[in-house]
Write a protein that holds these residues in place. Structure first.
Motif, PDB file in Angstrom:
ATOM      1  N   LYS A 208     -24.690  47.868  32.552  1.00 50.81           N
ATOM      2  CA  LYS A 208     -24.576  49.107  33.322  1.00 50.81           C
ATOM      3  C   LYS A 208     -23.124  49.271  33.732  1.00 50.81           C
ATOM      4  O   LYS A 208     -22.360  48.296  33.783  1.00 50.81           O
ATOM      5  N   ASP A 211     -23.149  48.791  39.742  1.00 48.82           N
ATOM      6  CA  ASP A 211     -24.345  48.382  40.471  1.00 48.82           C
ATOM      7  C   ASP A 211     -24.650  49.439  41.536  1.00 48.82           C
ATOM      8  O   ASP A 211     -23.994  50.482  41.595  1.00 48.82           O
ATOM      9  N   GLU A 212     -25.634  49.188  42.361  1.00 50.01           N
ATOM     10  CA  GLU A 212     -26.082  50.220  43.308  1.00 50.01           C
ATOM     11  C   GLU A 212     -25.059  50.510  44.405  1.00 50.01           C
ATOM     12  O   GLU A 212     -25.198  51.500  45.133  1.00 50.01           O
ATOM     13  N   ASP A 213     -24.032  49.667  44.508  1.00 48.64           N
ATOM     14  CA  ASP A 213     -22.959  49.911  45.483  1.00 48.64           C
ATOM     15  C   ASP A 213     -21.692  50.428  44.809  1.00 48.64           C
ATOM     16  O   ASP A 213     -20.611  50.384  45.405  1.00 48.64           O
ATOM     17  N   TRP A 214     -21.809  50.904  43.579  1.00 42.08           N
ATOM     18  CA  TRP A 214     -20.694  51.464  42.818  1.00 42.08           C
ATOM     19  C   TRP A 214     -19.622  50.425  42.480  1.00 42.08           C
ATOM     20  O   TRP A 214     -18.447  50.754  42.317  1.00 42.08           O
ATOM     21  N   GLN A 217     -19.054  46.858  36.544  1.00 43.29           N
ATOM     22  CA  GLN A 217     -19.832  45.733  36.015  1.00 43.29           C
ATOM     23  C   GLN A 217     -19.332  45.193  34.671  1.00 43.29           C
ATOM     24  O   GLN A 217     -20.048  44.456  33.996  1.00 43.29           O
ATOM     25  N   ASN A 377     -33.120  57.554  34.588  1.00 40.81           N
ATOM     26  CA  ASN A 377     -33.421  56.124  34.673  1.00 40.81           C
ATOM     27  C   ASN A 377     -32.840  55.444  33.438  1.00 40.81           C
ATOM     28  O   ASN A 377     -33.564  54.941  32.584  1.00 40.81           O
ATOM     29  N   ASP A 381     -31.752  47.805  34.914  1.00 37.45           N
ATOM     30  CA  ASP A 381     -31.751  47.627  36.370  1.00 37.45           C
ATOM     31  C   ASP A 381     -31.401  48.943  37.053  1.00 37.45           C
ATOM     32  O   ASP A 381     -30.749  49.805  36.459  1.00 37.45           O
ATOM     33  N   PRO A 382     -31.783  49.115  38.324  1.00 43.11           N
ATOM     34  CA  PRO A 382     -31.470  50.365  39.038  1.00 43.11           C
ATOM     35  C   PRO A 382     -29.966  50.595  39.161  1.00 43.11           C
ATOM     36  O   PRO A 382     -29.187  49.651  39.331  1.00 43.11           O
ATOM     37  N   VAL A 383     -29.561  51.862  39.066  1.00 40.05           N
ATOM     38  CA  VAL A 383     -28.154  52.249  39.215  1.00 40.05           C
ATOM     39  C   VAL A 383     -28.088  53.509  40.076  1.00 40.05           C
ATOM     40  O   VAL A 383     -29.073  54.242  40.196  1.00 40.05           O
ATOM     41  N   PRO A 384     -26.919  53.793  40.654  1.00 43.99           N
ATOM     42  CA  PRO A 384     -26.800  54.964  41.539  1.00 43.99           C
ATOM     43  C   PRO A 384     -26.449  56.253  40.812  1.00 43.99           C
ATOM     44  O   PRO A 384     -26.191  57.267  41.456  1.00 43.99           O
ATOM     45  N   TYR A 385     -26.422  56.216  39.488  1.00 42.35           N
ATOM     46  CA  TYR A 385     -25.981  57.380  38.731  1.00 42.35           C
ATOM     47  C   TYR A 385     -27.037  57.812  37.716  1.00 42.35           C
ATOM     48  O   TYR A 385     -27.956  57.067  37.382  1.00 42.35           O
TER      49      TYR A 385
END
Length: 438
Positions: A208, A211-214, A217, A377, A381-385
């Motif tokens: 990705k 991660d979920e906090d930008w 990666q 989606n 794994d989950p991402v913020p974008y």
């Protein structure tokens, strides 16, 4: 001078003045577009539009993909006003619409039939319930392969291949003495060229962008796995100079019979199966983009669309052109002139319900690929974008191109894979910090 001559000269002057006045009365639309085959075809079919709209003239600016993106982005961001219609994609439309840079197209004529658009495509071009661009063609990506070479290699392409199978098949199909390369894939730097391909591929490897906090990666193992696999496969079985090949270059290679497989936009299917252009037209099969068993395939979702920049002084004429070029009637006109296999794909439900189009060998696989892509989606794994082959933030265009340059250098062998990833990480971190994400 005789009276007759004076009369003739007077009549000639009146005709000339009338012609000048008629030309001055025309609204000229300047249209920026990409040099892809479907867009070139559309330019050659505009006589019917011009006949129906004698008060409109068309001026074309046809550009290579990377150049088009730079030019239209600069123009619209600065209010340059060079273009009345722009060919833009699923990345630009939501971002530009939120900036107020695009004209809403929700008032196109009822017969244009907005409800007929494929939901996955329409959603990517809609902001707050308003459509801001009309899709000319929609696409995902898939595997296009030489059925004869696959058979000669003693292999059978699955409908849902893995990346390991693709690499094995590519090696088996490669014959460098005969200038046949088992795999063709994008290597040319650009956020819509190699970065698009590799981002979609990376999704299937569990990678990705953030991660979920930008946090960037590229220093994580899944990206290393992706780039090592890609560079290794291309070095083993790809064509020479692959780091300079984008969509059009690989299309030409496949049409010339030099690629065993090509993983790219589904829209290419009509060009590789057209006997007027492709020496392997009767030897092409199709499969879904590959995966690694993690639940995501390496396919994307995109629509080359026509948008109208806010502030144009030719909005009414521009809407007429956009409605014509993206209509069901235009599709039927192409089908009549060049056959159903050559119509712009991937935008309308009615096309895939058409019994004649259902006979086109790649129609079903194109629709399956589009429907399997989920930009909300995109990763394991989950991402913020959102976005599959891109990250739907304004900063991505610049970052994606810079990262693509690193990946292209790794493929060319001018930098190591580790250094390319380290550089990608560093430049992404810097840009995201400057933009206030971290």
């Amino acid at each position: 001078m005789t009276t007759t001559m004076r009369a003739l000269l007077g009549a000639t002057a009146l005709c000339a003045a009338g012609g000048i006045a008629a030309a001055q009365d025309k609204t000229t639309l300047t249209i920026a577009t990409v040099n892809n085959g479907d867009m070139i075809r559309m330019q050659g079919m505009t006589d019917s539009f011009l006949e129906a709209n004698p008060d409109i003239a068309l001026e074309w600016v046809t550009l290579e993909e990377n150049v088009l993106r730079q030019r239209v982005t600069t123009d619209i961001a600065t209010g340059g006003g060079q273009y009345d219609v722009m060919t833009i994609g699923t990345y630009e439309v939501p971002i530009w619409a939120k900036q107020g840079w695009l004209v809403s197209l929700s008032d196109l004529p009822e017969e244009w039939d907005a409800d007929d658009l494929l939901p996955a495509v329409a959603e990517g071009l809609t902001v707050d319930g308003e459509l801001y661009a009309a899709p000319f063609y929609g696409e995902s990506s898939m595997v296009m392969y030489r059925t004869d070479l696959m058979e000669e290699a003693g292999l059978e392409m699955p409908e849902e291949p893995t990346w390991e199978f693709i690499r094995e098949a590519a090696a088996a199909m490669t014959d460098r003495d005969a200038e046949i390369y088992g795999i063709c894939a994008r290597g040319k730097a650009g956020w819509g060229e190699n970065t698009a391909f590799l981002t979609a591929m990376a999704n299937s490897f569990g990678a990705k962008w953030f991660d979920e906090d930008w946090n960037a990666q590229f220093d994580q193992q899944p990206w290393k796995d992706t780039l090592e696999f890609y560079v290794g496969m291309m070095n083993e079985s790809g064509p020479p100079g692959a780091s300079g090949n984008g969509f059009n270059e690989n299309l030409a290679l496949f049409q010339q019979g030099k690629c065993g497989m090509w993983i790219d936009a589904t829209v290419a299917a009509s060009f590789v199966t057209n006997p007027d252009d492709s020496v392997v037209a009767d030897k092409v099969g199709f499969a879904l983009a590959p995966d690694t068993g993690l639940g995501k395939r390496g396919n994307w979702l995109w629509a080359w669309s026509l948008g109208i920049p806010a502030g144009t002084d030719a909005e009414e004429a521009a809407k007429k052109f956009v409605a014509w070029a993206t209509s069901k009637e235009y599709t039927e006109m192409v089908a009549e002139a060049e056959g159903w296999a050559n119509v712009p794909p991937g935008t309308r439900t009615s096309l895939y319900e058409n019994e004649e189009y259902a006979q086109v060998p790649f129609a079903e696989m194109t629709l399956r690929s589009i429907q399997s892509a989920d930009p909300t989606n995109p990763t394991v794994d989950p991402v913020p974008y959102t976005g599959i082959q891109f990250v739907a933030i304004p900063e991505f265009q610049g970052i994606g191109t810079a990262v693509g340059q690193q990946f292209s250098a790794a493929l060319a062998g001018t930098t190591s894979i580790d250094d390319a990833l380290a550089n990608a990480q560093a430049l992404t971190v810097d840009e995201m910090e400057d933009a206030g994400y971290n």
